[in-house]
Write an enzyme that holds these catalytic residues in place. Sequence first.
Site, PDB file in Angstrom:
ATOM      1  N   SER A 155       0.856  -1.185   0.000  1.00 54.55           N
ATOM      2  CA  SER A 155       0.000   0.000   0.000  1.00 54.55           C
ATOM      3  C   SER A 155       0.893   1.236   0.000  1.00 54.55           C
ATOM      4  O   SER A 155       1.597   1.515   0.974  1.00 54.55           O
ATOM      5  CB  SER A 155      -0.891  -0.004   1.241  1.00 54.55           C
ATOM      6  OG  SER A 155      -1.404   1.305   1.438  1.00 54.55           O
ATOM      7  N   HIS A 179      -0.975  -1.343  -4.512  1.00 56.73           N
ATOM      8  CA  HIS A 179      -2.259  -0.930  -3.934  1.00 56.73           C
ATOM      9  C   HIS A 179      -2.233   0.582  -3.705  1.00 56.73           C
ATOM     10  O   HIS A 179      -1.367   1.098  -2.998  1.00 56.73           O
ATOM     11  CB  HIS A 179      -2.464  -1.680  -2.618  1.00 56.73           C
ATOM     12  CG  HIS A 179      -3.795  -1.460  -1.976  1.00 56.73           C
ATOM     13  ND1 HIS A 179      -4.934  -2.153  -2.348  1.00 56.73           N
ATOM     14  CD2 HIS A 179      -4.188  -0.628  -0.987  1.00 56.73           C
ATOM     15  CE1 HIS A 179      -5.956  -1.760  -1.602  1.00 56.73           C
ATOM     16  NE2 HIS A 179      -5.534  -0.824  -0.763  1.00 56.73           N
ATOM     17  N   ASP A 188      -4.427   3.788  -2.380  1.00 57.69           N
ATOM     18  CA  ASP A 188      -5.590   4.157  -1.574  1.00 57.69           C
ATOM     19  C   ASP A 188      -6.079   5.555  -1.942  1.00 57.69           C
ATOM     20  O   ASP A 188      -5.430   6.543  -1.616  1.00 57.69           O
ATOM     21  CB  ASP A 188      -5.218   4.107  -0.090  1.00 57.69           C
ATOM     22  CG  ASP A 188      -5.029   2.683   0.382  1.00 57.69           C
ATOM     23  OD1 ASP A 188      -5.990   1.897   0.262  1.00 57.69           O
ATOM     24  OD2 ASP A 188      -3.921   2.347   0.837  1.00 57.69           O
ATOM     25  N   MET A 197      -8.659   8.435  -1.406  1.00 61.63           N
ATOM     26  CA  MET A 197      -9.605   8.901  -0.378  1.00 61.63           C
ATOM     27  C   MET A 197     -10.098  10.305  -0.716  1.00 61.63           C
ATOM     28  O   MET A 197      -9.330  11.115  -1.254  1.00 61.63           O
ATOM     29  CB  MET A 197      -8.911   8.933   0.987  1.00 61.63           C
ATOM     30  CG  MET A 197      -8.309   7.602   1.397  1.00 61.63           C
ATOM     31  SD  MET A 197      -7.657   7.670   3.068  1.00 61.63           S
ATOM     32  CE  MET A 197      -6.771   6.109   3.146  1.00 61.63           C
ATOM     33  N   HIS A 219      -7.948   1.354  -4.712  1.00 63.57           N
ATOM     34  CA  HIS A 219      -8.986   1.122  -3.699  1.00 63.57           C
ATOM     35  C   HIS A 219      -9.693   2.466  -3.517  1.00 63.57           C
ATOM     36  O   HIS A 219      -9.143   3.379  -2.903  1.00 63.57           O
ATOM     37  CB  HIS A 219      -8.279   0.638  -2.429  1.00 63.57           C
ATOM     38  CG  HIS A 219      -9.154   0.513  -1.233  1.00 63.57           C
ATOM     39  ND1 HIS A 219      -8.645   0.333   0.044  1.00 63.57           N
ATOM     40  CD2 HIS A 219     -10.514   0.532  -1.079  1.00 63.57           C
ATOM     41  CE1 HIS A 219      -9.639   0.252   0.914  1.00 63.57           C
ATOM     42  NE2 HIS A 219     -10.784   0.382   0.256  1.00 63.57           N
ATOM     43  N   MET A 275     -11.959   4.866  -1.926  1.00 64.31           N
ATOM     44  CA  MET A 275     -12.714   5.189  -0.710  1.00 64.31           C
ATOM     45  C   MET A 275     -13.342   6.555  -0.956  1.00 64.31           C
ATOM     46  O   MET A 275     -12.962   7.564  -0.352  1.00 64.31           O
ATOM     47  CB  MET A 275     -11.766   5.186   0.497  1.00 64.31           C
ATOM     48  CG  MET A 275     -11.361   3.790   0.915  1.00 64.31           C
ATOM     49  SD  MET A 275      -9.868   3.766   1.932  1.00 64.31           S
ATOM     50  CE  MET A 275      -8.632   3.741   0.638  1.00 64.31           C
ATOM     51  N   MET A 310     -11.846  -5.178   4.650  1.00 61.89           N
ATOM     52  CA  MET A 310     -11.124  -4.225   5.500  1.00 61.89           C
ATOM     53  C   MET A 310     -11.015  -4.805   6.903  1.00 61.89           C
ATOM     54  O   MET A 310     -12.024  -5.206   7.495  1.00 61.89           O
ATOM     55  CB  MET A 310     -11.864  -2.890   5.565  1.00 61.89           C
ATOM     56  CG  MET A 310     -11.922  -2.115   4.254  1.00 61.89           C
ATOM     57  SD  MET A 310     -10.319  -1.826   3.475  1.00 61.89           S
ATOM     58  CE  MET A 310      -9.430  -0.968   4.766  1.00 61.89           C
ATOM     59  N   GLY A 345      -9.201   4.788   6.089  1.00 60.07           N
ATOM     60  CA  GLY A 345      -8.912   6.205   6.249  1.00 60.07           C
ATOM     61  C   GLY A 345      -7.443   6.476   6.559  1.00 60.07           C
ATOM     62  O   GLY A 345      -6.912   7.502   6.162  1.00 60.07           O
ATOM     63  N   ASP A 358      -7.004  -6.082   3.918  1.00 60.68           N
ATOM     64  CA  ASP A 358      -6.387  -4.751   3.981  1.00 60.68           C
ATOM     65  C   ASP A 358      -6.540  -4.129   5.362  1.00 60.68           C
ATOM     66  O   ASP A 358      -7.657  -3.877   5.812  1.00 60.68           O
ATOM     67  CB  ASP A 358      -7.078  -3.869   2.922  1.00 60.68           C
ATOM     68  CG  ASP A 358      -6.445  -2.498   2.766  1.00 60.68           C
ATOM     69  OD1 ASP A 358      -5.437  -2.217   3.432  1.00 60.68           O
ATOM     70  OD2 ASP A 358      -6.978  -1.709   1.958  1.00 60.68           O
ATOM     71  N   GLY A 374       0.913  -2.067   4.189  1.00 58.62           N
ATOM     72  CA  GLY A 374       1.462  -0.710   4.166  1.00 58.62           C
ATOM     73  C   GLY A 374       2.656  -0.607   5.090  1.00 58.62           C
ATOM     74  O   GLY A 374       3.787  -0.925   4.717  1.00 58.62           O
TER      75      GLY A 374
END
Length: 221
Positions: free
Chosen positions: A13, A38, A40, A42, A71, A73, A142, A147, A178, A200
């Site tokens: 991540s 990966h 993320d 957000m 991913h 979010m 998750m 977040g 994750d 991560g």
Amino acid sequence: MKQIKHRTLIAPSLLAADLTNLRTEVEKVEDAGADVLHVDVMDGHFVPNLTFGLPVIAAIKKYTGLPIDAHLMITNADAYIDAYAKAGCSWLSVHVEACPHLHRTTQHIRQNGMKAGVAINPGTPLGALDAILDHVDFILVMTVNPGFGGQNFIAGSWERIAELKKKIGDRPVKIEVDGGIKASNAKEAVAAGAEILVVGTGLFGEKDYLATVKKLRGDNG
Ligand code: DX5
Ligand code: ZN
């Protein structure tokens, strides 16, 4: 039925990478044997944080041969699916909590040539996935509330993964896990049924990426 054992895929991540040296970090995890990157994404609405999105993915894509797993979010994922495909993503996951028209969404992702994933928060009952299991390539479970990186995984997550694995049955749907995954608990995640490990801080926080990827995958050699 005979169970075929698949190789565990490692998905670093990038949130936990040294973001001032992103290119070097990507090259280092690629050299260390990572399978997929990966990313993320957000939006500050669905989750209380903002990260990176399309321009960063397009930039990374130019210098990596690894598939990119975004991913999302974000609350309005449908509006961005074409753009994420164009930026170079191979896998795209959206949250079950944020997408009211999931079949349309996963179909749209696949029509763009990407693998379609649905992510589920720790507090959402697994039954929310029942209707979509025949229409996805992977489920992103998750094991922290999304977040932020660096959180501890939530107890009870292994049982949840095992329950999902049972629900999936013979379908060709992989489980990606994750949140809080490290060399010390990767084995339990895999034993429960996870085939893709997002990692991560458990990877970027270590000095030796090659040794850590091996440990995560359960290779001792
Ligand atoms: C959390 C993200 C995760 C996170 C994982 O919202 O979806 O991908 O970066 O980080 P670690 O492995 O540090 O928990
Ligand atoms: Zn993630």
